[in-house]
Enzyme design. Structure first.
Site, PDB file in Angstrom:
ATOM      1  N   SER A 189       9.026 -32.241   7.254  1.00 54.46           N
ATOM      2  CA  SER A 189       9.597 -33.494   7.757  1.00 54.46           C
ATOM      3  C   SER A 189       8.488 -34.280   8.438  1.00 54.46           C
ATOM      4  CB  SER A 189      10.717 -33.208   8.765  1.00 54.46           C
ATOM      5  OG  SER A 189      11.088 -34.389   9.464  1.00 54.46           O
ATOM      6  N   TYR A 217      13.208 -28.644  16.526  1.00 53.62           N
ATOM      7  CA  TYR A 217      13.190 -29.066  15.124  1.00 53.62           C
ATOM      8  C   TYR A 217      11.802 -29.563  14.741  1.00 53.62           C
ATOM      9  CZ  TYR A 217      14.246 -31.602  10.850  1.00 53.62           C
ATOM     10  OH  TYR A 217      14.239 -32.058   9.554  1.00 53.62           O
TER      11      TYR A 217
END
Length: 271
Positions: A145, A158
């Site tokens: 990501s 995350y």
């Protein structure tokens, strides 16, 4: 006969394949001539993806119901990667995120995030890589990501998990490229999938201009793979930005070989 039925690129194993990015990878890779092993927790949704892919492309599709956060389930998928000689491509896509800050996050949920986002792709890469080397080649695609670089954007755990995935992929490339194993990290930005619902913020609440269609993201990722990229960032408009960033990182890494602290720390000690 359908051309896809005469082209065989081996088998692609895709985790998190029951919806979103994983399901689109299933469609696109089947169209490219791969048979598929689709892994996810939801067997019903997996069967739906498998049926659509088989009808559209005529490829063989096997579904594996598994929760990669459970060690026994994860071990079962590892065993498939170690023993199925047809597998030529692993797509580590399974994962989930969060948008809550540290002080508002449940540590048990964060620990499960680490299990899914870090432990699972690590173990699957460790299962696939030796097998690929022994078979003379293979490809590992890890879905990371943009928060792996911009760790302040969303939840810190995350971001840290995706920074790990990026670093792992670069290390895999460094160690295995000469042995015929390719590694690619894909860094999506905001993408229109149910990821955001799970994370706690529907993508419809984001500015529409920053949200990419999942189909476009996967197509860009595959174009990056075709181009030989180790790191593919679909929303980054000028690849020179990434090349400059990487050049700076590699240059900085050469400046750490000193056995004494920097003068700025010695000066403080003396004071």
């Amino acid at each position: 006969m359908n051309q896809n039925q005469t082209t065989n690129k081996g088998t692609a194993l895709i985790t998190g394949a029951s919806s979103g990015i994983g399901a689109i990878y299933a469609d696109r890779l089947a169209a490219r001539g791969y048979d598929l092993i689709l892994v996810a927790r939801n067997a019903e949704r997996l069967r739906g993806v498998a049926d659509r892919v088989q009808q559209a492309h005529g490829r063989a599709v096997t579904i594996v119901q598994a929760d990669l956060g459970q060690r026994d389930d994860l071990a079962g998928v590892e065993q498939i990667l170690k023993t199925d000689p047809s597998i030529t491509l692993l797509v580590n896509n399974a994962g989930f995120g969060a948008v809550t800050p540290l002080l508002e996050s449940d540590v048990e949920r964060m620990a499960r995030m680490i299990d899914i986002n870090v432990t699972a792709p690590t173990r699957l890469a460790y299962a696939a890589a030796p097998a690929f080397v022994a078979r003379g080649g293979g490809t590992i695609v890890n879905i990371a990501s943009i928060v792996g670089i911009g760790v302040e954007i969303l939840n810190g755990v995350y971001g840290a998990s995706k920074a790990y995935v990026l670093a792992l992929t670069q290390s895999l490339h460094h160690e295995l490229a000469a042995k015929g194993v390719r590694a690619q990290a894909v860094l999506p930005g905001a993408t229109a999938t149910d990821f955001w619902d799970t994370a706690g913020l529907a993508h419809t609440n984001l500015p529409s201009g920053m949200v990419m269609r999942a189909e476009d993201m996967v197509d860009a990722a595959l174009a990056g793979l075709d181009a030989g990229e180790v790191v593919t960032i679909p929303p980054l408009q000028d690849d020179k930005d990434w090349l400059d960033y990487e050049a700076g990182r590699k240059a900085l890494a050469q400046r750490f070989a000193h056995g004494t602290p920097a003068p700025r720390y010695l000066d403080r000690t003396a004071a």
